[in-house]
Motif scaffolding. Structure first.
Motif, PDB file in Angstrom:
ATOM      1  N   ASP A  79      37.543  26.797  35.361  1.00 54.14           N
ATOM      2  CA  ASP A  79      37.778  26.751  36.805  1.00 54.14           C
ATOM      3  C   ASP A  79      38.443  28.037  37.305  1.00 54.14           C
ATOM      4  N   GLN A  80      39.239  28.687  36.454  1.00 61.29           N
ATOM      5  CA  GLN A  80      39.814  29.981  36.837  1.00 61.29           C
ATOM      6  C   GLN A  80      38.718  31.035  36.976  1.00 61.29           C
ATOM      7  N   ALA A  81      37.763  31.034  36.042  1.00 60.47           N
ATOM      8  CA  ALA A  81      36.632  31.959  36.145  1.00 60.47           C
ATOM      9  C   ALA A  81      35.828  31.650  37.410  1.00 60.47           C
ATOM     10  N   PHE A  82      35.614  30.375  37.674  1.00 62.45           N
ATOM     11  CA  PHE A  82      34.928  29.917  38.887  1.00 62.45           C
ATOM     12  C   PHE A  82      35.656  30.463  40.113  1.00 62.45           C
ATOM     13  N   ALA A  83      36.978  30.328  40.135  1.00 64.40           N
ATOM     14  CA  ALA A  83      37.777  30.789  41.274  1.00 64.40           C
ATOM     15  C   ALA A  83      37.601  32.285  41.487  1.00 64.40           C
ATOM     16  N   TYR A  84      37.596  33.046  40.410  1.00 70.18           N
ATOM     17  CA  TYR A  84      37.458  34.493  40.542  1.00 70.18           C
ATOM     18  C   TYR A  84      36.062  34.857  41.063  1.00 70.18           C
ATOM     19  N   VAL A  85      35.033  34.212  40.542  1.00 67.75           N
ATOM     20  CA  VAL A  85      33.668  34.479  41.019  1.00 67.75           C
ATOM     21  C   VAL A  85      33.561  34.154  42.514  1.00 67.75           C
ATOM     22  N   ALA A  86      34.109  33.016  42.922  1.00 63.95           N
ATOM     23  CA  ALA A  86      34.077  32.636  44.338  1.00 63.95           C
ATOM     24  C   ALA A  86      34.814  33.669  45.196  1.00 63.95           C
ATOM     25  N   ALA A  87      35.937  34.160  44.697  1.00 63.98           N
ATOM     26  CA  ALA A  87      36.729  35.148  45.436  1.00 63.98           C
ATOM     27  C   ALA A  87      35.952  36.458  45.602  1.00 63.98           C
ATOM     28  N   VAL A  88      35.323  36.914  44.524  1.00 64.94           N
ATOM     29  CA  VAL A  88      34.529  38.150  44.599  1.00 64.94           C
ATOM     30  C   VAL A  88      33.373  37.959  45.569  1.00 64.94           C
ATOM     31  N   TRP A  89      32.703  36.817  45.468  1.00 60.80           N
ATOM     32  CA  TRP A  89      31.579  36.524  46.362  1.00 60.80           C
ATOM     33  C   TRP A  89      32.026  36.597  47.824  1.00 60.80           C
ATOM     34  N   LEU A  90      33.162  35.970  48.121  1.00 60.94           N
ATOM     35  CA  LEU A  90      33.655  35.948  49.501  1.00 60.94           C
ATOM     36  C   LEU A  90      33.919  37.356  50.019  1.00 60.94           C
ATOM     37  N   LEU A 105      41.929  40.767  45.200  1.00 60.61           N
ATOM     38  CA  LEU A 105      41.088  40.452  44.037  1.00 60.61           C
ATOM     39  C   LEU A 105      41.753  40.915  42.744  1.00 60.61           C
ATOM     40  N   ASP A 106      42.293  42.127  42.768  1.00 64.17           N
ATOM     41  CA  ASP A 106      42.973  42.647  41.576  1.00 64.17           C
ATOM     42  C   ASP A 106      44.166  41.763  41.205  1.00 64.17           C
ATOM     43  N   GLU A 107      44.917  41.342  42.225  1.00 64.36           N
ATOM     44  CA  GLU A 107      46.066  40.466  41.998  1.00 64.36           C
ATOM     45  C   GLU A 107      45.607  39.122  41.417  1.00 64.36           C
ATOM     46  N   THR A 108      44.473  38.619  41.934  1.00 58.96           N
ATOM     47  CA  THR A 108      43.922  37.352  41.440  1.00 58.96           C
ATOM     48  C   THR A 108      43.530  37.479  39.968  1.00 58.96           C
ATOM     49  N   ALA A 109      42.807  38.538  39.631  1.00 56.33           N
ATOM     50  CA  ALA A 109      42.390  38.735  38.238  1.00 56.33           C
ATOM     51  C   ALA A 109      43.609  38.836  37.326  1.00 56.33           C
ATOM     52  N   SER A 110      44.605  39.581  37.762  1.00 53.85           N
ATOM     53  CA  SER A 110      45.823  39.741  36.968  1.00 53.85           C
ATOM     54  C   SER A 110      46.518  38.404  36.759  1.00 53.85           C
ATOM     55  N   ARG A 111      46.662  37.640  37.832  1.00 55.26           N
ATOM     56  CA  ARG A 111      47.345  36.350  37.743  1.00 55.26           C
ATOM     57  C   ARG A 111      46.597  35.367  36.850  1.00 55.26           C
ATOM     58  N   LEU A 112      45.255  35.482  36.851  1.00 51.54           N
ATOM     59  CA  LEU A 112      44.445  34.578  36.038  1.00 51.54           C
ATOM     60  C   LEU A 112      44.277  35.082  34.608  1.00 51.54           C
ATOM     61  N   GLY A 113      44.828  36.269  34.306  1.00 49.26           N
ATOM     62  CA  GLY A 113      44.714  36.805  32.952  1.00 49.26           C
ATOM     63  C   GLY A 113      43.309  37.261  32.613  1.00 49.26           C
ATOM     64  N   ILE A 114      42.553  37.700  33.621  1.00 50.96           N
ATOM     65  CA  ILE A 114      41.184  38.156  33.403  1.00 50.96           C
ATOM     66  C   ILE A 114      41.227  39.650  33.065  1.00 50.96           C
ATOM     67  N   ASP A 115      40.753  39.993  31.860  1.00 47.25           N
ATOM     68  CA  ASP A 115      40.781  41.395  31.445  1.00 47.25           C
ATOM     69  C   ASP A 115      39.637  42.171  32.102  1.00 47.25           C
ATOM     70  N   ALA A 116      39.632  43.491  31.903  1.00 46.91           N
ATOM     71  CA  ALA A 116      38.673  44.367  32.583  1.00 46.91           C
ATOM     72  C   ALA A 116      37.222  44.005  32.265  1.00 46.91           C
ATOM     73  N   ALA A 117      36.922  43.688  30.999  1.00 45.48           N
ATOM     74  CA  ALA A 117      35.546  43.372  30.613  1.00 45.48           C
ATOM     75  C   ALA A 117      35.082  42.069  31.279  1.00 45.48           C
ATOM     76  N   ARG A 118      35.933  41.047  31.233  1.00 42.16           N
ATOM     77  CA  ARG A 118      35.579  39.759  31.857  1.00 42.16           C
ATOM     78  C   ARG A 118      35.493  39.914  33.375  1.00 42.16           C
ATOM     79  N   LYS A 119      36.381  40.723  33.940  1.00 39.90           N
ATOM     80  CA  LYS A 119      36.368  40.977  35.383  1.00 39.90           C
ATOM     81  C   LYS A 119      35.035  41.600  35.796  1.00 39.90           C
ATOM     82  N   ALA A 120      34.559  42.580  35.031  1.00 43.35           N
ATOM     83  CA  ALA A 120      33.271  43.226  35.334  1.00 43.35           C
ATOM     84  C   ALA A 120      32.126  42.215  35.235  1.00 43.35           C
ATOM     85  N   GLU A 121      32.167  41.369  34.206  1.00 42.51           N
ATOM     86  CA  GLU A 121      31.129  40.350  34.003  1.00 42.51           C
ATOM     87  C   GLU A 121      31.114  39.352  35.160  1.00 42.51           C
TER      88      GLU A 121
END
Length: 169
Positions: A79-90, A105-121
């Protein structure tokens, strides 16, 4: 459910927090458009959110919630990955990402612990999602389509092989 079809469920609590994140991001440019409010309310209705959950979103649409009041850390990793995808889409809806939106978006990725590779994906996954709302697409419909499309993409499943269910939790 069709044979071979995978059922993915999204709890109403996760839907509420993801929508709250979208409201937070929509406020990044210091204004919340009426169509954005209408879309959030319509999506809340489709997701069958409780009165308390809808009131939480209504409050966030009146007064921006501080980022630390979003309960993103209570979401599952999926659901965290879902949240990030929805945020990027918006942020990409108007094809013009405001620097404040990028910061959020950067703050969201950081808070969710999403690293650079996963963020790009996840960012690429979000950019590939259709339809992007235009003048003729209602925001509520677009958000519902978005919420139904993301789980299939996260699971790398064809959309017609996945049933998405919104369940109270």
């Amino acid at each position: 459910m069709l044979r071979g079809m995978k059922r993915l469920t999204i709890g109403t609590r996760a839907c509420t927090e993801i929508l709250a994140l979208l409201v937070h991001l929509a406020w990044a440019d210091k204004k919340l458009a009426e169509q954005e409010k209408t879309g959030i309310r319509a999506a809340a209705g489709v997701f069958n959110l409780s009165k308390d959950q809808r009131e939480r979103l209504d409050h966030a649409m009146k007064v921006p919630l501080p980022f630390d009041q979003l309960l993103l850390d209570t979401l599952s990793p999926r659901d965290q990955a879902f949240a990030y995808v929805a945020a990027v889409w918006l942020t990409g809806v108007d094809q013009d990402i405001d620097p404040r939106e990028q910061d959020a978006l950067d703050e969201t990725a950081s808070r969710l612990g999403i690293d650079a590779a996963r963020k790009a994906e996840l960012t690429q996954l979000a950019r590939d999602l259709e339809p992007v709302p235009g003048e003729k697409t209602a925001w509520g419909d677009a958000l519902v389509t978005l919420f139904k499309s993301i789980p299939a993409r996260l699971e790398a499943q064809p959309l017609d092989q996945v049933e998405i269910a919104f369940e109270e939790d």
